[in-house]
Write a protein that holds these residues in place. Structure first.
Motif, PDB file in Angstrom:
ATOM      1  N   ALA A  64      45.233  34.531  42.408  1.00  0.00           N
ATOM      2  CA  ALA A  64      44.195  34.251  41.693  1.00  0.00           C
ATOM      3  C   ALA A  64      43.767  32.562  42.070  1.00  0.00           C
ATOM      4  O   ALA A  64      42.363  32.672  42.619  1.00  0.00           O
ATOM      5  CB  ALA A  64      44.215  34.256  40.187  1.00  0.00           C
ATOM      6  N   THR A 122      41.211  31.617  45.200  1.00  0.00           N
ATOM      7  CA  THR A 122      39.870  30.832  44.105  1.00  0.00           C
ATOM      8  C   THR A 122      39.731  29.658  45.371  1.00  0.00           C
ATOM      9  O   THR A 122      38.562  29.197  45.655  1.00  0.00           O
ATOM     10  CB  THR A 122      39.932  30.446  43.133  1.00  0.00           C
ATOM     11  N   ASP A 154      36.546  39.955  49.883  1.00  0.00           N
ATOM     12  CA  ASP A 154      37.493  39.762  48.989  1.00  0.00           C
ATOM     13  C   ASP A 154      38.061  41.684  49.680  1.00  0.00           C
ATOM     14  O   ASP A 154      37.099  42.185  49.357  1.00  0.00           O
ATOM     15  CB  ASP A 154      37.658  40.304  47.552  1.00  0.00           C
ATOM     16  N   LEU A 213      40.435  42.079  44.660  1.00  0.00           N
ATOM     17  CA  LEU A 213      39.180  41.309  44.062  1.00  0.00           C
ATOM     18  C   LEU A 213      40.106  39.656  43.421  1.00  0.00           C
ATOM     19  O   LEU A 213      41.181  40.022  42.450  1.00  0.00           O
ATOM     20  CB  LEU A 213      38.168  41.743  43.178  1.00  0.00           C
ATOM     21  N   ILE A 217      40.279  36.935  41.020  1.00  0.00           N
ATOM     22  CA  ILE A 217      39.383  37.657  39.733  1.00  0.00           C
ATOM     23  C   ILE A 217      39.072  35.668  39.512  1.00  0.00           C
ATOM     24  O   ILE A 217      39.950  35.378  39.950  1.00  0.00           O
ATOM     25  CB  ILE A 217      40.197  37.880  38.274  1.00  0.00           C
ATOM     26  N   TYR A 234      33.140  42.742  47.778  1.00  0.00           N
ATOM     27  CA  TYR A 234      34.591  43.606  47.468  1.00  0.00           C
ATOM     28  C   TYR A 234      34.532  44.431  48.702  1.00  0.00           C
ATOM     29  O   TYR A 234      33.689  45.127  47.865  1.00  0.00           O
ATOM     30  CB  TYR A 234      35.372  43.277  45.808  1.00  0.00           C
ATOM     31  N   ASN A 275      44.927  41.346  40.549  1.00  0.00           N
ATOM     32  CA  ASN A 275      44.508  42.296  39.718  1.00  0.00           C
ATOM     33  C   ASN A 275      44.619  44.213  40.224  1.00  0.00           C
ATOM     34  O   ASN A 275      43.659  44.729  38.659  1.00  0.00           O
ATOM     35  CB  ASN A 275      42.657  41.855  40.342  1.00  0.00           C
ATOM     36  N   ASP A 283      33.780  41.224  37.323  1.00  0.00           N
ATOM     37  CA  ASP A 283      34.939  39.841  37.461  1.00  0.00           C
ATOM     38  C   ASP A 283      34.829  39.265  35.602  1.00  0.00           C
ATOM     39  O   ASP A 283      34.109  38.454  35.250  1.00  0.00           O
ATOM     40  CB  ASP A 283      33.946  38.485  37.968  1.00  0.00           C
ATOM     41  N   LYS A 291      35.913  37.176  34.685  1.00  0.00           N
ATOM     42  CA  LYS A 291      36.437  35.724  34.340  1.00  0.00           C
ATOM     43  C   LYS A 291      35.338  35.592  34.581  1.00  0.00           C
ATOM     44  O   LYS A 291      34.780  34.474  33.368  1.00  0.00           O
ATOM     45  CB  LYS A 291      37.702  35.037  35.498  1.00  0.00           C
ATOM     46  N   VAL A 297      30.871  41.892  41.490  1.00  0.00           N
ATOM     47  CA  VAL A 297      30.602  41.576  42.529  1.00  0.00           C
ATOM     48  C   VAL A 297      29.684  42.740  43.127  1.00  0.00           C
ATOM     49  O   VAL A 297      30.867  43.936  43.162  1.00  0.00           O
ATOM     50  CB  VAL A 297      31.952  40.582  42.911  1.00  0.00           C
TER      51      VAL A 297
END
Length: 362
Positions: free
Chosen positions: A105, A109, A124, A128, A130, A137, A178, A311, A313, A318
């Motif tokens: 991640a 990111t 993505d 995915l 996160i 995605y 993930n 998602d 977080k 998405v």
């Protein structure tokens, strides 16, 4: 493209791209990015699964070539630093869409944020990121993948008339992927109630960093030493299942083993009776979904999709395109061949010719 058991799954999108530096790359098309659409694709590695180079790369490249879209496809070879370096090079070279399969991640990111700061949308692919915030995605229903694995292990244990309280071990995928979390969510939704009512007993449970097959074999050997009376093992993919089967053969043992990816090796293990099932994910459909979406974005369009994945977080949904996985046992290995994912020549070599014939593969 390919017809067969997943032909009814929604057709979709695809991906591509290429550079150099970290593993084999493909750079197709001509002219600068400013004169036309240009898609960059970063695949994760060559160790966790054979699919990335054997299937995803050629499928994505062909889709972009057929659409006359310049593409740059590279493989990060499991190195997060290389992953970010490749992304930097692609951004500098002028890609106007980036398709990534992240390694973790954090690096995923960072790449997404840098691309978006340059005005480049990100897809993505398969995993995915996160907290990443990619615009789209594309993957499979990965919770369902796990459910099929849990149901498969339950079926195989029942077929063997495993006694009540049979100990089941779990060899999970990488803790920073993930997808591995979603697979576990799926198979534990099947197995946890069976642990709770005493049908099975939950045995050793471990996650394998980077889906490393060698590590998986070592981890399973330790599991077997600590719990020699286990009767089945939920293994998250075919590569790790192969390592588990090697340990079992060395110790002259056999028990139900699950997998995922419908690799040639995994299917051969099923024909041998050493692996009870795998999960077939028609990569051609996933690649089609991703490439169509990437091509549309690269041409300045704003494609819409009807599905979403949450998602946690970012606490946002998405926009997603998810294909449908299929459980494969000995009696329907032929369907993977009929679908064109694996050829008879690849699968039915040597001693497997007779086993293929017995399984109805002609």
């Amino acid at each position: 493209m390919r017809k067969g058991i997943l032909a009814l799954a929604a057709a979709g999108l695809v991906v591509a791209g290429s550079l150099s530096a970290c593993g084999k790359s493909d750079d197709s098309g001509s002219g600068s990015a400013k004169k036309g659409p240009y898609v960059g694709v970063i695949l994760p590695d060559t160790k966790s699964s054979a699919r990335w180079e054997a299937d995803d790369r050629p499928l994505l490249k062909k889709a972009f070539d057929d659409a006359h879209v310049k593409s740059n496809i590279q493989n990060a070879q499991g190195d997060p630093n290389a992953f970010q370096t490749i992304a930097d090079q692609m951004i500098t070279s002028g890609v106007n869409v980036l398709v990534i399969t992240d390694l973790d991640a954090g690096s995923g990111t960072a790449v997404i944020k840098k691309a978006q700061a340059a005005g480049i949308p990100v897809i993505d692919y398969d995993r995915l990121t996160i907290g990443g915030g990619a615009q789209y995605y594309v993957s499979f229903d990965n919770v369902q993948v796990g459910k099929l694995q849990g149901q498969g292990l339950q079926k195989c244990l029942a077929d063997k008339q495993a006694p009540k309280g049979t100990i089941v071990a779990e060899l999970n995928g990488s803790p920073d992927d993930n997808n591995a979390t979603l697979f576990a969510q799926g198979y534990n939704s099947v197995l946890d109630p069976l642990y709770a009512d005493g049908t099975y007993a939950k045995g050793p449970n471990t996650s394998v960093p980077a889906w490393d097959n060698t590590t998986a074999g070592t981890d399973f050997e330790q599991m077997l030493t600590s719990t020699p009376k286990m009767g089945g093992v939920l293994v998250a993919n075919d590569g790790m299942a192969n390592s588990v089967i090697a340990v079992l053969k060395k110790d002259h043992l056999q028990m139900p083993v699950t997998g995922q990816d419908a690799t040639v090796q995994g299917l051969q293990h099923i024909l041998d009776g050493d692996q009870c099932m795998t999960v077939y994910k028609a990569v051609q459909l996933e690649a089609k979904d991703a490439s169509e979406l990437a091509i549309a974005l690269a041409k300045g369009e704003k494609p819409s999709v009807t599905q979403t994945v949450h998602d946690p977080k970012l606490n946002k949904d998405v926009p997603s395109k998810l294909e449908t996985p299929v459980a494969i046992y000995k009696d329907n290995v032929k369907d993977v061949v009929a679908d064109g994912f694996v050829t008879k020549d690849q699968l039915c070599t040597g001693d497997y010719a007779a086993k293929c014939a017995a399984a109805g593969i002609s």
